[in-house]
Write a protein that holds these residues in place. Structure first.
Motif, PDB file in Angstrom:
ATOM      1  N   THR A 255       0.838  -1.188   0.000  1.00  0.00           N
ATOM      2  CA  THR A 255       0.000   0.000   0.000  1.00  0.00           C
ATOM      3  C   THR A 255       0.872   1.237   0.000  1.00  0.00           C
ATOM      4  OG1 THR A 255      -1.840   1.123   1.135  1.00  0.00           O
ATOM      5  CG2 THR A 255      -0.141   0.152   2.526  1.00  0.00           C
ATOM      6  N   LYS A 256       0.345   2.324  -0.535  1.00  0.00           N
ATOM      7  CA  LYS A 256       1.101   3.567  -0.622  1.00  0.00           C
ATOM      8  C   LYS A 256       1.370   4.141   0.761  1.00  0.00           C
ATOM      9  CE  LYS A 256      -0.441   5.065  -5.209  1.00  0.00           C
ATOM     10  NZ  LYS A 256      -1.146   6.121  -5.983  1.00  0.00           N
ATOM     11  N   ALA A 257       2.543   4.755   0.898  1.00  0.00           N
ATOM     12  CA  ALA A 257       2.922   5.392   2.159  1.00  0.00           C
ATOM     13  C   ALA A 257       3.664   6.683   1.821  1.00  0.00           C
ATOM     14  CB  ALA A 257       3.797   4.476   2.999  1.00  0.00           C
ATOM     15  N   GLY A 263      14.267  18.833   1.881  1.00  0.00           N
ATOM     16  CA  GLY A 263      14.910  19.646   0.865  1.00  0.00           C
ATOM     17  C   GLY A 263      14.014  20.012  -0.288  1.00  0.00           C
ATOM     18  N   ARG A 264      12.938  19.265  -0.502  1.00  0.00           N
ATOM     19  CA  ARG A 264      12.034  19.544  -1.616  1.00  0.00           C
ATOM     20  C   ARG A 264      10.724  20.148  -1.149  1.00  0.00           C
ATOM     21  NH1 ARG A 264      11.378  14.414  -5.294  1.00  0.00           N
ATOM     22  NH2 ARG A 264      10.486  16.013  -6.665  1.00  0.00           N
ATOM     23  N   GLY A 265      10.489  20.134   0.167  1.00  0.00           N
ATOM     24  CA  GLY A 265       9.287  20.752   0.696  1.00  0.00           C
ATOM     25  C   GLY A 265       8.009  20.018   0.379  1.00  0.00           C
ATOM     26  N   ARG A 266       8.089  18.744   0.114  1.00  0.00           N
ATOM     27  CA  ARG A 266       6.887  17.961  -0.177  1.00  0.00           C
ATOM     28  C   ARG A 266       7.151  16.507   0.174  1.00  0.00           C
ATOM     29  NH1 ARG A 266       6.928  18.138  -6.810  1.00  0.00           N
ATOM     30  NH2 ARG A 266       9.036  17.305  -7.108  1.00  0.00           N
ATOM     31  N   VAL A 267       6.152  15.663  -0.096  1.00  0.00           N
ATOM     32  CA  VAL A 267       6.306  14.243   0.203  1.00  0.00           C
ATOM     33  C   VAL A 267       6.541  13.475  -1.090  1.00  0.00           C
ATOM     34  CG1 VAL A 267       4.871  14.356   2.271  1.00  0.00           C
ATOM     35  CG2 VAL A 267       3.812  13.838   0.067  1.00  0.00           C
ATOM     36  N   LYS A 268       7.145  12.321  -0.957  1.00  0.00           N
ATOM     37  CA  LYS A 268       7.350  11.441  -2.095  1.00  0.00           C
ATOM     38  C   LYS A 268       6.649  10.115  -1.835  1.00  0.00           C
ATOM     39  CE  LYS A 268      11.776   9.817  -0.232  1.00  0.00           C
ATOM     40  NZ  LYS A 268      13.231   9.681  -0.476  1.00  0.00           N
ATOM     41  N   GLY A 269       6.452   9.357  -2.885  1.00  0.00           N
ATOM     42  CA  GLY A 269       5.720   8.100  -2.755  1.00  0.00           C
ATOM     43  C   GLY A 269       6.609   6.973  -2.273  1.00  0.00           C
ATOM     44  N   GLY A 270       6.134   6.241  -1.325  1.00  0.00           N
ATOM     45  CA  GLY A 270       6.787   5.028  -0.863  1.00  0.00           C
ATOM     46  C   GLY A 270       5.735   3.951  -0.699  1.00  0.00           C
ATOM     47  N   TYR A 271       6.167   2.764  -0.282  1.00  0.00           N
ATOM     48  CA  TYR A 271       5.221   1.659  -0.138  1.00  0.00           C
ATOM     49  C   TYR A 271       5.544   0.848   1.114  1.00  0.00           C
ATOM     50  CZ  TYR A 271       3.162   2.360  -4.730  1.00  0.00           C
ATOM     51  OH  TYR A 271       2.490   2.880  -5.802  1.00  0.00           O
ATOM     52  N   PHE A 272       4.482   0.470   1.811  1.00  0.00           N
ATOM     53  CA  PHE A 272       4.597  -0.515   2.868  1.00  0.00           C
ATOM     54  C   PHE A 272       4.207  -1.875   2.281  1.00  0.00           C
ATOM     55  CE2 PHE A 272       4.228   2.761   6.333  1.00  0.00           C
ATOM     56  CZ  PHE A 272       5.447   2.443   6.907  1.00  0.00           C
ATOM     57  N   TRP A 273       5.093  -2.834   2.427  1.00  0.00           N
ATOM     58  CA  TRP A 273       4.817  -4.199   2.005  1.00  0.00           C
ATOM     59  C   TRP A 273       4.532  -5.018   3.243  1.00  0.00           C
ATOM     60  CZ3 TRP A 273       5.659  -6.157  -3.184  1.00  0.00           C
ATOM     61  CH2 TRP A 273       6.031  -5.167  -4.104  1.00  0.00           C
ATOM     62  N   ILE A 290       1.772 -10.407  11.561  1.00  0.00           N
ATOM     63  CA  ILE A 290       1.989  -9.584  10.375  1.00  0.00           C
ATOM     64  C   ILE A 290       3.269  -8.795  10.551  1.00  0.00           C
ATOM     65  CG2 ILE A 290       0.531  -7.728  11.303  1.00  0.00           C
ATOM     66  CD1 ILE A 290      -0.235  -7.091   8.386  1.00  0.00           C
ATOM     67  N   ALA A 291       4.055  -8.707   9.481  1.00  0.00           N
ATOM     68  CA  ALA A 291       5.305  -7.950   9.493  1.00  0.00           C
ATOM     69  C   ALA A 291       5.290  -7.004   8.301  1.00  0.00           C
ATOM     70  CB  ALA A 291       6.502  -8.889   9.423  1.00  0.00           C
ATOM     71  N   TYR A 292       5.717  -5.756   8.537  1.00  0.00           N
ATOM     72  CA  TYR A 292       5.746  -4.742   7.498  1.00  0.00           C
ATOM     73  C   TYR A 292       7.192  -4.457   7.085  1.00  0.00           C
ATOM     74  CZ  TYR A 292       0.902  -3.711   8.760  1.00  0.00           C
ATOM     75  OH  TYR A 292      -0.443  -3.803   9.011  1.00  0.00           O
ATOM     76  N   ALA A 293       7.355  -4.120   5.825  1.00  0.00           N
ATOM     77  CA  ALA A 293       8.657  -3.689   5.326  1.00  0.00           C
ATOM     78  C   ALA A 293       8.432  -2.478   4.426  1.00  0.00           C
ATOM     79  CB  ALA A 293       9.346  -4.811   4.555  1.00  0.00           C
ATOM     80  N   TYR A 294       9.308  -1.482   4.542  1.00  0.00           N
ATOM     81  CA  TYR A 294       9.185  -0.293   3.702  1.00  0.00           C
ATOM     82  C   TYR A 294      10.068  -0.436   2.476  1.00  0.00           C
ATOM     83  CZ  TYR A 294       9.838   4.366   1.835  1.00  0.00           C
ATOM     84  OH  TYR A 294       9.910   5.434   0.992  1.00  0.00           O
ATOM     85  N   ALA A 295       9.562   0.032   1.340  1.00  0.00           N
ATOM     86  CA  ALA A 295      10.344   0.052   0.106  1.00  0.00           C
ATOM     87  C   ALA A 295      10.003   1.338  -0.651  1.00  0.00           C
ATOM     88  CB  ALA A 295      10.032  -1.164  -0.752  1.00  0.00           C
ATOM     89  N   PRO A 296      10.955   1.883  -1.382  1.00  0.00           N
ATOM     90  CA  PRO A 296      10.680   3.138  -2.104  1.00  0.00           C
ATOM     91  C   PRO A 296       9.797   2.960  -3.321  1.00  0.00           C
ATOM     92  CG  PRO A 296      12.900   2.368  -2.569  1.00  0.00           C
ATOM     93  CD  PRO A 296      12.356   1.470  -1.514  1.00  0.00           C
ATOM     94  N   GLY A 297       9.555   1.708  -3.735  1.00  0.00           N
ATOM     95  CA  GLY A 297       8.745   1.488  -4.921  1.00  0.00           C
ATOM     96  C   GLY A 297       7.860   0.275  -4.792  1.00  0.00           C
TER      97      GLY A 297
END
Length: 430
Positions: A255-257, A263-273, A290-297
């Motif tokens: 799911t999106k996170a 430095g850019r003044g905004r948020v970027k898209g990441g994902y919780f797996w 349940i175990a979560y892992a973060y990934a940039p894509g």
């Protein structure tokens, strides 16, 4: 009403006073009317939002969080109106109090009870002045709270020396600390973590709350506590993930996170797996986890990392990225089982209109659900036999029916090769 009551006051001052009272009453009525109209407007707007959320298109549906905030605003306004009316109308106050008692339910038994007894000022009979005895009592319960209180743990370690030889000194060793040389106890660090991740209290806001208690603890200090505690918890996470991956069947999802992008003044898209197991509905012996892992894509490379070294059935929503781990691992190591609920959802969306094929698909899936309902909760081997005998013929007939309908509507036939390791198996679970 007598004729004298309708006569105007005998002097101009009394007439002006009467006029002032009438004007004040009129102004109060206008203010109350305007408040009711504003409340009605808010309720009407809220109703339109609810209808849009319930029946609108997906692109038009609203975020439930702002809706909840608007609902709270309306409920608070209603409560304020009731409070004002309670002060004016005592009979309405009694009726509302009875209604609140009837609807509030009981308080949990595990909460500690503090008993307060209110005695009459005089317990002698008002008639003959004889002592009175208790014949009963009215008992009521209200929910109370003790506000969070910070405290200082002072640890004292006495030193003991031998008075005879004056050489031996004995002292108990200091207790281990989560963060050596730092202020927080384990409970304090846990409170910061829970407030941040469970109750969504940012660290800067927690720092403000601490300052209100006279504790000058900066946000950066809290961030250090969180990072240190997270490092200590990493082995627990690793062990949890390891236990989940020993299961014969797991579920995966992503799911999106939104993530801050300094430095850019905004948020970027990441994902919780997420990788999870829960066999409670099927009488499984393993506890849910349940175990979560973060990934940039959201790419397949992250799915490969998530399912590294896993052997068994992987249930997902049909996302193509999960086919890559199944294809790149030895044959038979990972079996994909796509979820019936996600498959059904696509047909359900189309069945709202004139779509006889979608409705027929829903009827076929409903027959599978009906069988599953009769075997839910029994042992795994019994479920397997029941599914092989009752569900398998329906599932085997479902695929050629789908291929036939696909050929009718698109001119194309054939699905993925069932012998391919990346080919999904239709999930046997509802």
């Amino acid at each position: 009403m007598s004729a004298a009551a309708n006569q105007p006051p005998p002097d101009i001052d009394a007439l002006q006073a009467q006029r002032a009272v009438a004007l004040a009453e009129r102004d109060a009525a206008i203010i109350e009317r305007d408040a009711v109209l504003r409340q009605n407007d808010r309720l009407a707007h809220l109703l339109r939002q609810l209808q849009r959320m319930q029946f609108g298109r997906k692109s038009e549906k609203l975020d439930p969080d702002p809706f909840a905030l608007a609902l709270e605003d309306i409920e608070q306004a209603v409560a304020a109106s009731e409070a004002a009316d309670d002060k004016r109308n005592k009979e309405a106050t009694v009726a509302r109090a009875e209604k609140r008692r009837a609807n509030r339910g009981g308080l949990p038994a595990h909460l500690p009870r503090v008993h307060v007894t209110i005695e009459p000022e005089d317990r002698t009979c008002p008639c003959c002045r004889s002592p009175m005895h208790a014949i009963g009592a009215d008992v009521s319960e209200r929910l109370d709270v003790v506000p969070a209180q910070f405290r200082v743990l002072v640890t004292r370690r006495p030193k003991y020396a031998c008075p005879a030889c004056e050489e031996a000194v004995v002292q108990a060793p200091a207790l281990e600390r989560l963060i050596k040389g730092a202020l927080p106890t384990e409970a304090m660090a846990a409170s910061v973590l829970v407030s941040k991740y469970a109750w969504r209290l940012p660290l800067y806001r927690q720092a403000q709350m601490l300052a209100a208690q006279g504790l000058d603890i900066k946000r950066s200090t809290l961030a250090f506590w969180v990072g240190y505690a997270a490092a200590e918890l990493r082995p627990v996470y690793g062990r949890l993930r390891e236990l989940i991956l020993t299961s014969a069947k797991i579920a995966v999802d992503e799911t999106k996170a939104p993530v801050l992008d300094p430095g850019r003044g905004r948020v970027k898209g990441g994902y919780f797996w997420a990788v999870a197991r829960d066999d409670r509905p099927w009488s499984g012996s393993d506890p849910p986890a349940i175990a979560y892992a973060y990934a940039p894509g959201r790419g397949a490379i992250h799915g490969l990392k998530l399912l590294d070294d896993y052997r068994g059935v992987v249930q997902g929503d049909g996302y193509a990225a999960y086919k890559t781990p199944a294809a790149k691992t030895p044959a038979g190591r990972i079996t994909l089982a796509f979820c019936w609920s996600h498959l059904r959802r696509r047909f359900f969306d189309h069945a709202k209109g004139e779509a006889p094929i979608a409705r027929q698909a829903l009827e076929r899936i409903a027959a599978l659900y009906a069988i599953e309902k009769t075997i839910r909760g029994i042992g795994a081997e019994e479920r397997r036999r029941a599914r092989q005998a009752k569900r398998k013929p329906l599932v085997m007939a479902f695929r050629p029916w789908l291929e036939h309908q696909l050929a009718r509507v698109s001119g194309k036939s054939g699905l993925a090769d069932p012998a391919s390791p990346a080919s999904p198996r239709i999930c046997a679970m509802a």
